[in-house]
Motif scaffolding. Structure first.
Motif, PDB file in Angstrom:
ATOM      1  N   GLU A  15       0.847  -1.186   0.000  1.00  0.00           N
ATOM      2  CA  GLU A  15       0.000   0.000   0.000  1.00  0.00           C
ATOM      3  C   GLU A  15       0.888   1.244   0.000  1.00  0.00           C
ATOM      4  OE1 GLU A  15      -3.130  -0.470  -0.278  1.00  0.00           O
ATOM      5  OE2 GLU A  15      -3.365  -2.546   0.358  1.00  0.00           O
ATOM      6  N   PRO A  16       0.332   2.389  -0.401  1.00  0.00           N
ATOM      7  CA  PRO A  16       1.115   3.627  -0.348  1.00  0.00           C
ATOM      8  C   PRO A  16       1.454   4.027   1.087  1.00  0.00           C
ATOM      9  CG  PRO A  16      -0.813   3.861  -1.775  1.00  0.00           C
ATOM     10  CD  PRO A  16      -0.977   2.575  -1.022  1.00  0.00           C
ATOM     11  N   LEU A  17       2.507   4.779   1.219  1.00  0.00           N
ATOM     12  CA  LEU A  17       2.930   5.418   2.463  1.00  0.00           C
ATOM     13  C   LEU A  17       3.145   4.443   3.609  1.00  0.00           C
ATOM     14  CD1 LEU A  17       0.911   8.767   2.335  1.00  0.00           C
ATOM     15  CD2 LEU A  17       3.194   8.259   1.479  1.00  0.00           C
ATOM     16  N   TYR A  18       2.231   4.380   4.582  1.00  0.00           N
ATOM     17  CA  TYR A  18       2.551   3.749   5.863  1.00  0.00           C
ATOM     18  C   TYR A  18       2.301   2.247   5.912  1.00  0.00           C
ATOM     19  CZ  TYR A  18       2.650   8.653   6.947  1.00  0.00           C
ATOM     20  OH  TYR A  18       2.931   9.989   6.928  1.00  0.00           O
ATOM     21  N   ASP A  19       1.651   1.686   4.915  1.00  0.00           N
ATOM     22  CA  ASP A  19       1.464   0.238   4.850  1.00  0.00           C
ATOM     23  C   ASP A  19       2.219  -0.340   3.664  1.00  0.00           C
ATOM     24  OD1 ASP A  19      -0.159   0.073   7.118  1.00  0.00           O
ATOM     25  OD2 ASP A  19      -1.936   0.604   5.973  1.00  0.00           O
ATOM     26  N   ARG A  20       3.345   0.284   3.357  1.00  0.00           N
ATOM     27  CA  ARG A  20       4.177  -0.177   2.248  1.00  0.00           C
ATOM     28  C   ARG A  20       4.694  -1.592   2.524  1.00  0.00           C
ATOM     29  NH1 ARG A  20       7.069   4.515  -0.328  1.00  0.00           N
ATOM     30  NH2 ARG A  20       8.888   3.147  -0.412  1.00  0.00           N
ATOM     31  N   LEU A  21       4.876  -2.357   1.469  1.00  0.00           N
ATOM     32  CA  LEU A  21       5.395  -3.708   1.630  1.00  0.00           C
ATOM     33  C   LEU A  21       6.787  -3.681   2.249  1.00  0.00           C
ATOM     34  CD1 LEU A  21       5.165  -6.763   1.172  1.00  0.00           C
ATOM     35  CD2 LEU A  21       6.023  -6.407  -1.157  1.00  0.00           C
ATOM     36  N   ASP A  22       7.655  -2.781   1.786  1.00  0.00           N
ATOM     37  CA  ASP A  22       9.004  -2.731   2.347  1.00  0.00           C
ATOM     38  C   ASP A  22       9.002  -2.248   3.793  1.00  0.00           C
ATOM     39  OD1 ASP A  22       8.184  -0.289   1.371  1.00  0.00           O
ATOM     40  OD2 ASP A  22      10.027   0.169   0.306  1.00  0.00           O
ATOM     41  N   ALA A  23       8.073  -1.348   4.145  1.00  0.00           N
ATOM     42  CA  ALA A  23       7.978  -0.894   5.535  1.00  0.00           C
ATOM     43  C   ALA A  23       7.561  -2.034   6.452  1.00  0.00           C
ATOM     44  CB  ALA A  23       6.984   0.260   5.650  1.00  0.00           C
ATOM     45  N   ASP A  24       6.608  -2.843   5.988  1.00  0.00           N
ATOM     46  CA  ASP A  24       6.163  -3.970   6.810  1.00  0.00           C
ATOM     47  C   ASP A  24       7.235  -5.053   6.903  1.00  0.00           C
ATOM     48  OD1 ASP A  24       3.806  -2.758   7.406  1.00  0.00           O
ATOM     49  OD2 ASP A  24       2.559  -3.955   6.061  1.00  0.00           O
ATOM     50  N   GLY A  79       7.801   2.198  -4.722  1.00  0.00           N
ATOM     51  CA  GLY A  79       6.696   2.925  -4.116  1.00  0.00           C
ATOM     52  C   GLY A  79       5.965   2.131  -3.053  1.00  0.00           C
ATOM     53  N   GLY A  80       6.669   1.156  -2.451  1.00  0.00           N
ATOM     54  CA  GLY A  80       6.056   0.341  -1.412  1.00  0.00           C
ATOM     55  C   GLY A  80       5.226  -0.811  -1.933  1.00  0.00           C
ATOM     56  N   ILE A  81       5.246  -1.044  -3.266  1.00  0.00           N
ATOM     57  CA  ILE A  81       4.407  -2.068  -3.896  1.00  0.00           C
ATOM     58  C   ILE A  81       5.297  -3.019  -4.699  1.00  0.00           C
ATOM     59  CG2 ILE A  81       2.526  -2.450  -5.554  1.00  0.00           C
ATOM     60  CD1 ILE A  81       1.512   0.373  -4.791  1.00  0.00           C
ATOM     61  N   SER A  82       5.001  -4.313  -4.634  1.00  0.00           N
ATOM     62  CA  SER A  82       5.830  -5.309  -5.314  1.00  0.00           C
ATOM     63  C   SER A  82       5.717  -5.181  -6.824  1.00  0.00           C
ATOM     64  CB  SER A  82       5.433  -6.724  -4.872  1.00  0.00           C
ATOM     65  OG  SER A  82       4.097  -7.024  -5.249  1.00  0.00           O
ATOM     66  N   THR A  83       6.855  -5.400  -7.503  1.00  0.00           N
ATOM     67  CA  THR A  83       6.906  -5.302  -8.961  1.00  0.00           C
ATOM     68  C   THR A  83       6.778  -6.658  -9.648  1.00  0.00           C
ATOM     69  OG1 THR A  83       9.316  -5.534  -8.983  1.00  0.00           O
ATOM     70  CG2 THR A  83       8.423  -3.290  -8.756  1.00  0.00           C
ATOM     71  N   GLY A  84       6.833  -7.729  -8.874  1.00  0.00           N
ATOM     72  CA  GLY A  84       6.867  -9.064  -9.448  1.00  0.00           C
ATOM     73  C   GLY A  84       8.279  -9.612  -9.542  1.00  0.00           C
ATOM     74  N   GLN A  85       9.273  -8.746  -9.342  1.00  0.00           N
ATOM     75  CA  GLN A  85      10.652  -9.223  -9.260  1.00  0.00           C
ATOM     76  C   GLN A  85      10.866  -9.928  -7.921  1.00  0.00           C
ATOM     77  OE1 GLN A  85      12.033  -5.045 -10.237  1.00  0.00           O
ATOM     78  NE2 GLN A  85      13.777  -6.230 -11.038  1.00  0.00           N
ATOM     79  N   ASP A  86      12.022 -10.566  -7.788  1.00  0.00           N
ATOM     80  CA  ASP A  86      12.354 -11.208  -6.519  1.00  0.00           C
ATOM     81  C   ASP A  86      12.475 -10.155  -5.427  1.00  0.00           C
ATOM     82  OD1 ASP A  86      12.531 -13.488  -8.014  1.00  0.00           O
ATOM     83  OD2 ASP A  86      14.709 -13.714  -7.821  1.00  0.00           O
TER      84      ASP A  86
END
Length: 357
Positions: free
Chosen positions: A219-228, A282-289
């Motif tokens: 998700e954007p901003l505070y629930d980003r995949l990388d943040a989690d 942008g905190g969202i998966s691209t499908g890459q590893d």
């Protein structure tokens, strides 16, 4: 005590203490209809199990998992899944000397200041023993993601103390107790023998990846995949640093180098020339590893005398006795894989809920 649950739609609540009768977790939000048995979970626990080599703690725990709820006739029902792991080899007497004193580098002092009381037996809730339920829950997430999306999780050690470990092949990881991607681990073994003899400890650096990732998770901003991901990884004992993709190496890169160029690919999806971003934009998966790197501090329990204080504020000198990992990073690979799987699973549940809303 708050802060024991990871995730929202796929939520894992961890319970127990290092020297209590049992540890475990409750998984809420696992989809119904997935075949699940103890045999799906046990292999992952066996990879993390203590006493598995001469280079880790010699506490002997079988870590046999029991499914207490949430499964009927071999299938998940959609109701909470309770997983239990009984403790069988506690030696609480090893901690009698530090019951009224604070071990340097441990959570003893912080827990005491927060709660006014602490369980000194093996560190209580702050013990790495509590990572076993995380691995068990991660096995459930890994099974669903593998069957639904073909997503696979792998990890390895990339540095042991001062020794960098060059990547040779994933095939070697399961063939040595260090989860090292190299054929020859003699240097690592000699290093650990000398370290144990000295009574000291060391840190480690590990890499964990997720392949065949669905795009669009996060998700954007505070629930980003990388943040989690960073949140989950920092929840593991002794973790002091988390990098996504190139991490801190991007500081010295130019924009022309770091940005992952895209070219036309198959099925309307791009082909990426590189993966400096670690599979997340942008905190969202691209499908890459997904590419995650974690730094783990040296084990705080060592035999070298160190100054500290007791509960009365008086000066003391401590030697931490007991059965401890001279490098907690050696058994961390299965735990990091599990944590990454739990985060991806939770985001997959969010994406599935959005698609069916």
């Amino acid at each position: 005590m708050a802060g024991n649950t990871l995730g929202t739609l796929f939520a894992v609540t961890n319970f127990g203490e290092s020297h209590g009768p049992a540890i475990g977790c409750v998984i809420d939000g696992c989809p119904p209809g997935m075949a699940l048995a103890e045999s799906d979970i046990q292999p992952e626990l066996d990879r993390r199990r203590p006493g598995s080599s001469a280079f880790v703690t010699q506490r002997q725990e079988a870590d046999r998992v029991e499914i207490l709820s949430g499964v009927y006739q071999g299938q998940t029902t959609g109701t909470p899944i309770c997983l239990l792991i009984r403790n069988t080899d506690q030696r609480s007497k090893d901690y009698s000397d530090i019951a009224q004193a604070f071990r340097p580098g441990h959570a003893d002092y912080a827990y005491y200041r927060k709660y006014g009381i602490r369980d000194p037996r093996g560190g209580g809730r702050s013990s790495a023993r509590l990572t076993a339920p995380t691995v068990a829950a991660g096995a459930v997430a890994r099974k669903w993601l593998r069957e639904r999306h073909g997503t696979q999780f792998q990890g390895c050690m990339t540095q042991l103390g001062e020794l960098p470990i060059a990547f040779e092949s994933w095939d070697y990881v399961a063939q040595n107790p260090f989860f090292a991607p190299v054929a020859d681990t003699a240097a690592l073994e000699n290093y650990m023998r000398a370290l144990r003899k000295s009574g000291d400890s060391c840190g480690a650096r590990l890499r964990v990846t997720a392949r065949n990732m669905p795009a669009g998770l996060g998700e954007p901003l505070y629930d980003r995949l990388d943040a989690d991901i960073a949140h989950a990884m920092m929840g593991l004992n002794a973790v002091k640093g988390v990098e996504i993709g190139d991490g801190f190496a991007c500081v010295t890169q130019k924009g022309s180098e770091h940005g992952d160029a895209m070219f036309p690919g198959e099925a309307g999806r791009p082909r990426f020339a590189s993966n400096h971003a670690g599979g997340i934009l942008g905190g969202i998966s691209t499908g890459q590893d997904l590419e995650v790197s974690v730094a783990i501090k040296p084990t705080s329990s060592i035999l070298i005398p160190r100054p500290s204080i007791n509960t009365a504020g008086e000066a003391v000198e401590l030697i931490t006795k007991g059965r401890h990992d001279p490098c907690v990073g050696i058994r961390a690979t299965p735990i990091l894989e599990a944590l990454l799987a739990l985060v991806v699973m939770d985001h997959a549940m969010h994406q599935q809920a959005r698609a069916t809303a």
